[in-house]
Design an enzyme around this catalytic site. Structure first.
Site, PDB file in Angstrom:
ATOM      1  N   HIS A  16       0.750  -1.382   0.085  1.00  0.00           N
ATOM      2  CA  HIS A  16      -0.025  -0.086  -0.450  1.00  0.00           C
ATOM      3  C   HIS A  16       0.970   1.143   0.173  1.00  0.00           C
ATOM      4  CE1 HIS A  16       1.004  -0.525   4.396  1.00  0.00           C
ATOM      5  NE2 HIS A  16       1.290   0.707   3.985  1.00  0.00           N
ATOM      6  N   HIS A  50      -1.117   4.565  10.120  1.00  0.00           N
ATOM      7  CA  HIS A  50      -0.244   4.920   9.663  1.00  0.00           C
ATOM      8  C   HIS A  50      -0.234   6.274  10.936  1.00  0.00           C
ATOM      9  CE1 HIS A  50       0.523   2.484   6.757  1.00  0.00           C
ATOM     10  NE2 HIS A  50       1.050   2.550   6.440  1.00  0.00           N
ATOM     11  N   HIS A  74      11.372  -1.092   2.094  1.00  0.00           N
ATOM     12  CA  HIS A  74      11.087   0.236   1.799  1.00  0.00           C
ATOM     13  C   HIS A  74      11.797   0.594   3.118  1.00  0.00           C
ATOM     14  CE1 HIS A  74       7.116  -0.447   2.598  1.00  0.00           C
ATOM     15  NE2 HIS A  74       6.642   1.236   3.380  1.00  0.00           N
ATOM     16  N   GLU A  83       6.673  -3.603   7.739  1.00  0.00           N
ATOM     17  CA  GLU A  83       4.632  -3.982   7.783  1.00  0.00           C
ATOM     18  C   GLU A  83       4.743  -5.713   6.763  1.00  0.00           C
ATOM     19  OE1 GLU A  83       4.420   0.445   6.031  1.00  0.00           O
ATOM     20  OE2 GLU A  83       3.962  -1.022   4.910  1.00  0.00           O
TER      21      GLU A  83
HETATM   22 FE   LIG Z   1       2.607   1.817   4.773  1.00  0.00          FE
END
Ligand SMILES: [Fe+3]
Ligand SMILES: [Fe+3]
Lengths: 283, 131, 283, 131
Positions: free
Chosen positions: C12, C59, C193, C240
């Site tokens: 996402h 988040h 990431h 994540e």
């Molecule tokens: Fe995220």
């Protein structure tokens, strides 16, 4: 390493705050309750804990059903008290101990406890009253605290077995804290009482007595009960005895065992059977 | 739907998921009473305040009645309802008496009478519990 | 009993929402990402899940550091989306499935998971984007959801082992739900990431590929890593991938095993290596 | 104080308890930016807004500088800081470039170049991962 010196437990009831504010400790209604504390005051004056880990249950002040934790660990430098909706007297903020908080948090996470961490946290009478009861001569109790909230608001509650494991793991965390501080654990809650429903006013003296004895010599005794079984025996708010269980479990890995400093049981204050207990860890 | 964590204990309904769903709006309103300004706003206009929190008809009727058993039936939770009771200066003995259909004096006498309950058998000889 | 039919996973990224809003699916930058989805759309059109249990990480929309959960289970009838601070397009509310939520909550509590229950919960792009990606032709995806938030904001994170156990227990709960509904589990997050620090832009292709393969044939593989080791291999936000681990663990007790419906891996979208996966439970 | 959960990973500071303590006020302010009205209030008077959230001098200086590395050093958390960055229309490539001391184009090229990383050995023969 830090030294885990012992455990304290007491019932909490908002009305106690009112009695203290009005100086009613010698009043015939209140005297048999407050009489439970002086031997523990003497012990505390001798052993002088620096930090208290406080197992308590929030009464709908800091937590709501939008984000209802099972276990929540305070990690603030200071904990404010607030009006809980009843116009009861509020207390000055209590000093936190973030170093120990984060040490406990890391330890609990590593041991697979799925805790909520609270860097800001309003603490209610369940957290503040024990400080006034155990240190009646100090405007602010001479300790730093790490509050640990255990859900008693919404069912299912954490099982008694799980709460015991929580307490045991907190005890191990305290003993692995690199610090010269003297730490005690405190439980706030119980004993048998029920505020709501046609069964309001329920009190179970024999169960309370057996539970208090188990806190000295048979700490796992109450872990046999489900949350519903605890309600059956101790009442809907009597389940707060889970706090005692966590406190006692924390002592099971400390020293050579525990000795009972003092205990006291009195019926009733408000709608509650009250108990108070101090345990000293044997070196 | 699966069987919720229901209680077979007489005079006792556990505040479980089913009750939490049913009572959400009512409990949210009661939670707001932690703040004095909200208590005053409620007292100034209870009906508007209840609409703001989207109380169900059953919940609003229970609030108007000030009957604790009706508030519980509407999903109210004892910890949050206590804040509602506080607005009217009701203490736990007032509430206990109301729920058990007796007078405050009789309710308090019953609490006192719990002292006459038999002791736990071991209480008198093993490690004495002072009381 | 309910039937657990399979699992979905996708990365996402807030920018995906913008691309969808602007209809950029065939744009050269976006096409290699969106090309991963059509075979899964076909599969979903065939198997038609009714309810989705969504493992995602908040988040900083619904949870703050004052009350930061490790695991939070949604128990609302409806979940609203909101502006997350970036003026990104918001989504219409998503329907919840409180019956399954409370069933899962009871099951998790009995198995000693210390969850937070959320009767009100704002869900962010991590929860809403997958619905748009997997059901692109529906204004509102034709499913009810049970969102389960796993902390990736504050360290220590829950261990990969603990997350795996969570997923496995959620899978067992789904299969013991007395309902005729068809349930799928969904993971939203990853792959490698890192947004912050001098290491921003970190991507680890070989690790991602091995992780994606483990999701098919060796689901416990990633449980060997600590949170710090996951950051080392996958980046600070690559952790994540814990969501994928929970999703996959949920399938381990269902049916005779899983078959891979489709997977796809693409570098980069925004700063992220993206993966998508669908697994079908074999009857 | 015990050793916190520190990272030995170059260019990476984990947001652990120590950072959470240090950055609380800054992150709380950034969390408030979830609401548009708060973003506007900040833009209208950043200094007053920072005072309201009791930012430390280091945090306020970092906010004024808009330098992400300084904000991280002051205890900022990536998830909350992203909302601060959003106020100024910075996306993740702007931020990545700023933190790595390069241009946005060079940063994006580096992301693209990750495609040239070697495949996981088994990726080409076992269960193929399409990409
Ligand atoms: Fe995220
Ligand atoms: Fe209480």
């Amino acid at each position: 390493m830090a030294r885990l010196i012992g455990g304290l437990a007491t019932s909490h009831i908002p009305a106690i705050g009112g009695a203290i504010a009005k100086g009613l400790q010698s009043d015939p209604y209140w005297k048999p309750f407050f009489d439970g504390f002086p031997p523990i005051h003497d012990w505390l004056a001798r052993v002088k804990p620096d930090v208290l880990v406080v197992f308590y249950n929030d009464h709908g002040l800091n937590f709501f059903l939008d984000k209802m934790p099972t276990f929540a660990v305070g990690a603030a430098a200071e904990y404010a008290n607030a009006d809980e909706g009843w116009g009861i007297p509020t207390s000055p903020p209590v000093a936190g101990c973030p170093d120990l908080s984060w040490h406990i948090i890391r330890h609990l996470m590593a041991q697979e406890f799925d805790i909520v961490t609270c860097q800001e946290m309003l603490v209610d009478h369940a957290c503040t009253l024990p400080l006034k009861l155990f240190w009646p001569n100090d405007a602010v109790a001479p300790v730093q605290i790490v509050p640990i909230d255990i859900n008693t608001v919404q069912f299912p509650l954490p099982t008694a077995k799980r709460v015991y494991k929580l307490g045991k793991t907190v005890g191990a965390a305290i003993q692995s804290w690199r610090s010269e501080q003297r730490v005690a654990v405190l439980a706030s809650g119980g004993l048998s009482h029920q505020l709501e429903g046609e069964r309001a006013g329920f009190i179970n003296k024999a169960f309370d007595q057996q539970f208090m004895e188990s806190m000295v010599s048979n700490p796992e005794w109450a872990t046999q009960f489900s949350d519903t079984e605890l309600v059956d025996r101790a009442g809907t708010q009597g389940v707060e005895l889970l706090m005692w269980l966590a406190m006692r479990a924390a002592l099971t890995t400390a020293g050579a065992g525990v000795r009972k400093v003092h205990s006291h049981y009195h019926i009733p204050i408000s709608n509650t059977a009250t108990g108070v207990l101090a345990l000293e860890v044997l070196a | 739907m699966n069987a919720p964590n229901r209680s077979a204990i007489p005079g006792t309904a556990l505040f479980d998921g089913e009750m939490a769903r049913k009572g959400y709006a009512l409990n949210k309103m009661c939670f707001s009473f932690n703040e004095a300004a909200n208590r005053q706003a409620f007292l100034a206009d209870p009906e508007a305040y209840m609409r703001k929190y989207r109380l169900t008809a059953q919940q609003a009727a229970a609030v108007r009645s000030r009957q604790v058993l009706a508030l519980l039936e509407a999903g109210g939770n004892a910890y949050y309802l206590a804040k509602f009771a506080g607005i009217f200066g009701l203490n736990m003995q007032d509430i206990g008496a109301q729920q058990t259909g007796t007078t405050k004096e009789a309710f308090m006498a019953r609490l006192q009478a719990a002292n006459q309950q038999p002791d736990w058998p071991a209480a008198s000889h093993s490690t004495p519990v002072s009381h």
